[in-house]
Design a protein around this motif. Structure first.
Motif, PDB file in Angstrom:
ATOM      1  N   LYS A 133      12.856   6.739  10.929  1.00 24.37           N
ATOM      2  CA  LYS A 133      13.056   6.589   9.490  1.00 24.37           C
ATOM      3  C   LYS A 133      12.152   5.516   8.876  1.00 24.37           C
ATOM      4  CE  LYS A 133      17.752   8.332   9.511  1.00 24.37           C
ATOM      5  NZ  LYS A 133      17.536   9.645   9.042  1.00 24.37           N
ATOM      6  N   ALA A 134      11.330   4.880   9.702  1.00 20.09           N
ATOM      7  CA  ALA A 134      10.439   3.822   9.209  1.00 20.09           C
ATOM      8  C   ALA A 134       9.151   4.415   8.655  1.00 20.09           C
ATOM      9  CB  ALA A 134      10.119   2.842  10.338  1.00 20.09           C
ATOM     10  N   GLN A 135       8.536   3.660   7.760  1.00 20.81           N
ATOM     11  CA  GLN A 135       7.256   4.041   7.182  1.00 20.81           C
ATOM     12  C   GLN A 135       6.207   3.027   7.624  1.00 20.81           C
ATOM     13  OE1 GLN A 135       7.419   4.689   2.964  1.00 20.81           O
ATOM     14  NE2 GLN A 135       9.431   5.623   3.068  1.00 20.81           N
ATOM     15  N   GLY A 136       4.956   3.470   7.677  1.00 18.93           N
ATOM     16  CA  GLY A 136       3.884   2.570   8.066  1.00 18.93           C
ATOM     17  C   GLY A 136       2.547   3.038   7.540  1.00 18.93           C
ATOM     18  N   ASP A 137       1.612   2.092   7.405  1.00 16.93           N
ATOM     19  CA  ASP A 137       0.260   2.397   6.947  1.00 16.93           C
ATOM     20  C   ASP A 137      -0.732   2.104   8.061  1.00 16.93           C
ATOM     21  OD1 ASP A 137       0.939   3.272   4.427  1.00 16.93           O
ATOM     22  OD2 ASP A 137       0.745   1.293   3.517  1.00 16.93           O
ATOM     23  N   PHE A 138      -1.699   3.004   8.192  1.00 14.73           N
ATOM     24  CA  PHE A 138      -2.738   2.902   9.209  1.00 14.73           C
ATOM     25  C   PHE A 138      -4.082   2.952   8.489  1.00 14.73           C
ATOM     26  CE2 PHE A 138       1.067   4.305  11.230  1.00 14.73           C
ATOM     27  CZ  PHE A 138       1.046   3.751  12.500  1.00 14.73           C
ATOM     28  N   PRO A 139      -4.726   1.784   8.262  1.00 15.83           N
ATOM     29  CA  PRO A 139      -5.958   1.744   7.473  1.00 15.83           C
ATOM     30  C   PRO A 139      -7.221   2.003   8.302  1.00 15.83           C
ATOM     31  CG  PRO A 139      -5.098  -0.479   7.819  1.00 15.83           C
ATOM     32  CD  PRO A 139      -4.165   0.460   8.510  1.00 15.83           C
ATOM     33  N   VAL A 140      -8.156   2.697   7.651  1.00 19.01           N
ATOM     34  CA  VAL A 140      -9.461   2.966   8.258  1.00 19.01           C
ATOM     35  C   VAL A 140     -10.531   2.669   7.206  1.00 19.01           C
ATOM     36  CG1 VAL A 140     -10.965   4.669   9.350  1.00 19.01           C
ATOM     37  CG2 VAL A 140      -8.484   4.832   9.661  1.00 19.01           C
ATOM     38  N   ALA A 141     -11.404   1.700   7.499  1.00 13.60           N
ATOM     39  CA  ALA A 141     -12.535   1.414   6.617  1.00 13.60           C
ATOM     40  C   ALA A 141     -13.653   2.392   6.957  1.00 13.60           C
ATOM     41  CB  ALA A 141     -13.002  -0.024   6.801  1.00 13.60           C
ATOM     42  N   MET A 142     -14.405   2.792   5.926  1.00 14.31           N
ATOM     43  CA  MET A 142     -15.480   3.764   6.123  1.00 14.31           C
ATOM     44  C   MET A 142     -16.430   3.707   4.940  1.00 14.31           C
ATOM     45  SD  MET A 142     -13.269   7.180   5.184  1.00 14.31           S
ATOM     46  CE  MET A 142     -11.744   6.549   5.846  1.00 14.31           C
TER      47      MET A 142
END
Length: 176
Positions: A133-142
């Protein structure tokens, strides 16, 4: 509510709407049965497409970026899959994106593989645990391509033995 339940609810609502007692579905025109059938197919088709976007497990927090510019895409995981915790996230980057640099996410091991075969890079976060039920962000620079238009990312979210596939789209827009 899962995607299958949503579709079942939509089918029931469509059936109730198109055949409600006392409702005159006739347009009084020749071939009105065909018109009604076309309308029903149009509505059903529209409702069937909604769950693919409305309940996507992985989306982009920002859906537009400037052409030719450095950009950090944040892939947002809204929930686990099939009631399980997210344990891996795999993103196939479009081949016209360059200088791919996945960012650190606490508790996860991140890898970036440059395919070198004309395909885009592959970014993977693994050995982490994001509860169901958790949310998360996974960032990718490009660096985004100079050409404008849509970029589609093939994302696979793994939750133990279960997997969910998403295809978030980023629109590369002209720089003002």
């Amino acid at each position: 509510i899962c995607e299958a339940e949503f579709r079942q609810i939509n089918r029931g609502a469509l059936r109730a709407w198109t055949s409600a007692p006392g409702t005159d579905n006739s347009l009084g025109l020749p071939g009105d049965g065909e018109v009604r059938m076309r309308r029903n197919f149009l509505i059903a088709g529209t409702l069937a497409l909604l769950p693919m976007t409305a309940f996507a497990h992985v989306t982009l927090t920002q859906t537009q970026g400037p052409a030719g510019a450095q950009f950090t895409a944040h892939f947002h995981v809204a929930q686990g899959c099939n009631g399980g915790a997210t344990t891996m996230l795999n993103i196939n980057m479009p081949k016209n994106v360059s200088k791919v640099d996945p960012q650190f996410v606490n508790g996860w091991i991140v890898e970036s593989l440059h395919s070198g075969n004309g395909q885009g890079d592959i970014v993977t976060w693994r050995e982490g645990n994001l509860s169901a039920k958790a949310q998360g962000d996974f960032p990718v620079a490009m660096v985004l391509p100079k050409n404008t238009g849509p970029l589609s990312f093939a994302v696979t979210q793994s939750c133990g033995n279960a997997q969910e596939k998403s295809s978030p789209v980023l629109t590369v827009a002209p720089v003002p």
